[in-house]
Write an enzyme that holds these catalytic residues in place. Structure first.
Site, mmCIF file in Angstrom:
data_model
loop_
_atom_site.group_PDB
_atom_site.id
_atom_site.type_symbol
_atom_site.label_atom_id
_atom_site.label_comp_id
_atom_site.label_asym_id
_atom_site.label_seq_id
_atom_site.Cartn_x
_atom_site.Cartn_y
_atom_site.Cartn_z
ATOM 1 N N ARG A 228 0.840 -1.202 0.000
ATOM 2 C CA ARG A 228 0.000 0.000 0.000
ATOM 3 C C ARG A 228 0.873 1.250 0.000
ATOM 4 N NH1 ARG A 228 -0.681 4.800 2.584
ATOM 5 N NH2 ARG A 228 -0.219 3.778 4.577
ATOM 6 N N ASP A 229 1.519 1.534 1.093
ATOM 7 C CA ASP A 229 2.295 2.770 1.205
ATOM 8 C C ASP A 229 3.465 2.794 0.232
ATOM 9 O OD1 ASP A 229 2.905 5.265 2.323
ATOM 10 O OD2 ASP A 229 4.305 4.397 3.752
ATOM 11 N N HIS B 130 6.790 4.170 12.395
ATOM 12 C CA HIS B 130 6.799 4.111 10.932
ATOM 13 C C HIS B 130 7.843 5.128 10.476
ATOM 14 C CE1 HIS B 130 4.374 3.688 7.027
ATOM 15 N NE2 HIS B 130 5.273 4.622 6.754
ATOM 16 N N HIS C 241 10.783 6.766 8.048
ATOM 17 C CA HIS C 241 11.267 6.897 6.675
ATOM 18 C C HIS C 241 12.768 7.178 6.711
ATOM 19 C CE1 HIS C 241 7.402 7.529 4.129
ATOM 20 N NE2 HIS C 241 7.189 6.705 5.126
ATOM 21 N N CYS D 167 10.169 9.179 -1.082
ATOM 22 C CA CYS D 167 9.690 10.295 -0.266
ATOM 23 C C CYS D 167 9.286 11.434 -1.197
ATOM 24 C CB CYS D 167 10.778 10.770 0.691
ATOM 25 S SG CYS D 167 10.276 12.187 1.682
ATOM 26 N N ASN E 79 10.475 4.841 2.402
ATOM 27 C CA ASN E 79 10.169 3.837 3.413
ATOM 28 C C ASN E 79 11.389 3.021 3.827
ATOM 29 O OD1 ASN E 79 7.338 4.060 3.994
ATOM 30 N ND2 ASN E 79 6.921 3.346 1.922
#
Length: 301
Positions: free
Chosen positions: A15-16, A207, A209, A240, A249
Site C-alpha cells: 500500500r504505502d 513508521h 522513513h 519520499c 520507506n
C-alpha cells in the site's frame, strides 16, 4: 535497557510503497507480492487503500487485490480508509483491519487531507463507530510526528493529544510516522518519552522513513524504549515525495537483519522477503532500496 523479546512487523509495501510508484502495476503482481510476503511469515500486511482513485490511482484496484489474494490463517490483511465511504468499500472487500490517518501538523493536514486536524478527527470518528459495529479493528496513523515539510518542527505534546483522541475513538494501536524522514535517535526519544508516560508501549508502533539514513537508528531507539511494532516496506518500496530522489520507506529486509542481530524473535524468513522484493523491483524496473537485500542478492549472483 531491556529490549523486547519479540517484535511484529507491519508490512506496508503493497500500500504505502506501491502507491508512490509511477506507472501502472498489474493487480496480479500486487496479489503475488502479498501472497509471497504472507508465505514468508509476515502476519500484518497493508493490502490496499480505499481512497479516491483520482488522488491515488495506484490503489484503484484494491477491491480486486483483496478478492484475489490467498488468505492465510493468522494473517491480517488491512486497508487504509480515510472516510466512511472508504470504510464501507473495505468492509465489502473483507479487509480484516482498517486504518485512519491524522497529521501532527495543521499545514500537512490541510495539504494532505484538505481539512484541519480537528475536522479530520471528526471524520475519522464516523469510521471508528462503523468499524465498532462491524467488529473490525481500527489502527490510527499520525504523520509528520518528527517534522513537517511545510511548518518544520512538531511539538511532541500535540502528537500525544492526537494519539489520545485516536485511542478515545476506538483505535487499538497508533503508528507514529516520520513522514519526511528527518528524525534522529534524539528526536525519537524526545517524542516517545511523553508518549510512554501516557500510553502503554504495546499500544504504539513506529513508521520511520529513511530520507536522511536515520530510520534504523530511530527504530533501534524505539526498541530500547519498549516499542515492538515496526512498520516497514519490502525492498524499501515508495519514495519520499517531499525530498526529490531521496529514499522513503524503511526496508523490511533491513529491519529483519537488525532484529536478527539483536536476537529479537519475529517469525519471518528474511531470504523469502528478499526474493519477494527482488521480484517486484524487477517487474517495476526500479532499484532495490534495501541495503540488506542488495548485499544478499550480490552474494548469490
Amino acid at each position: 535497557m531491556v529490549l523486547p523479546g519479540k517484535a511484529t512487523l507491519v508490512e506496508v509495501g503493497p500500500r504505502d510503497g506501491l502507491q508512490n510508484e509511477t506507472g501502472l502495476i498489474a493487480s496480479a503482481d500486487k496479489i503475488e507480492l502479498i501472497n509471497a510476503l504472507a508465505r514468508a511469515g509476515l502476519t500484518r500486511i497493508e493490502a490496499g487503500a480505499f481512497v479516491n482513485p483520482k488522488w491515488v490511482p495506484q490503489m484503484a484496484d484494491s477491491e480486486a487485490v483483496l478478492a484475489g489474494i490467498e488468505r492465510r490463517a493468522g494473517v491480517s490483511y488491512s486497508a487504509l480508509t480515510p472516510n466512511l465511504k472508504g470504510f464501507e468499500r473495505a468492509l465489502a472487500a473483507k479487509a480484516d483491519e482498517v486504518a485512519i490517518f491524522a497529521a501532527a501538523s495543521e499545514a500537512f493536514s490541510q495539504k494532505n487531507l484538505n481539512c484541519s486536524i480537528d475536522k479530520s478527527l471528526a471524520r475519522f470518528a464516523e469510521v471508528t463507530q462503523a468499524a465498532a459495529q462491524a467488529k473490525i479493528p481500527v489502527r490510527g496513523y499520525i504523520s509528520c510526528v518528527l517534522g513537517c515539510p511545510y511548518s518544520g518542527a512538531v511539538d511532541p505534546a500535540l502528537c500525544v493529544d492526537i494519539a489520545e483522541a485516536l485511542f478515545d475513538m476506538g483505535c487499538f494501536e497508533v503508528s507514529l510516522g516520520d513522514t519526511i524522514g528527518v528524525g534522529t535517535a534524539a528526536s525519537t526519544q524526545a517524542l516517545l518519552t511523553p508518549m510512554l508516560q501516557k500510553f502503554n508501549p504495546k499500544q504504539l508502533a513506529v513508521h520511520m522513513h529513511d530520507t536522511y539514513g536515520q530510520a534504523l537508528a530511530n527504530v533501534y531507539q524505539s526498541l530500547q524504549m519498549g516499542i515492538s511494532v515496526i512498520d516497514a516496506s519490502v525492498a524499501g518500496l515508495g519514495g519520499c515525495p517531499y525530498a526529490k530522489g531521496a529514499s522513503g520507506n524503511l526496508a523490511t529486509e533491513d529491519v529483519l537483519y537488525l532484529l536478527n542481530g539483536l536476537g529479537i524473535e519475529h517469525g519471518i524468513d528474511l531470504n523469502q522477503v528478499v526474493v519477494a522484493g527482488d521480484v517486484m523491483c524487477r517487474k517495476l524496473g526500479i532499484a532495490n532500496h534495501s541495503r540488506v537485500a542488495q548485499a544478499l542478492l550480490s552474494q548469490n549472483a
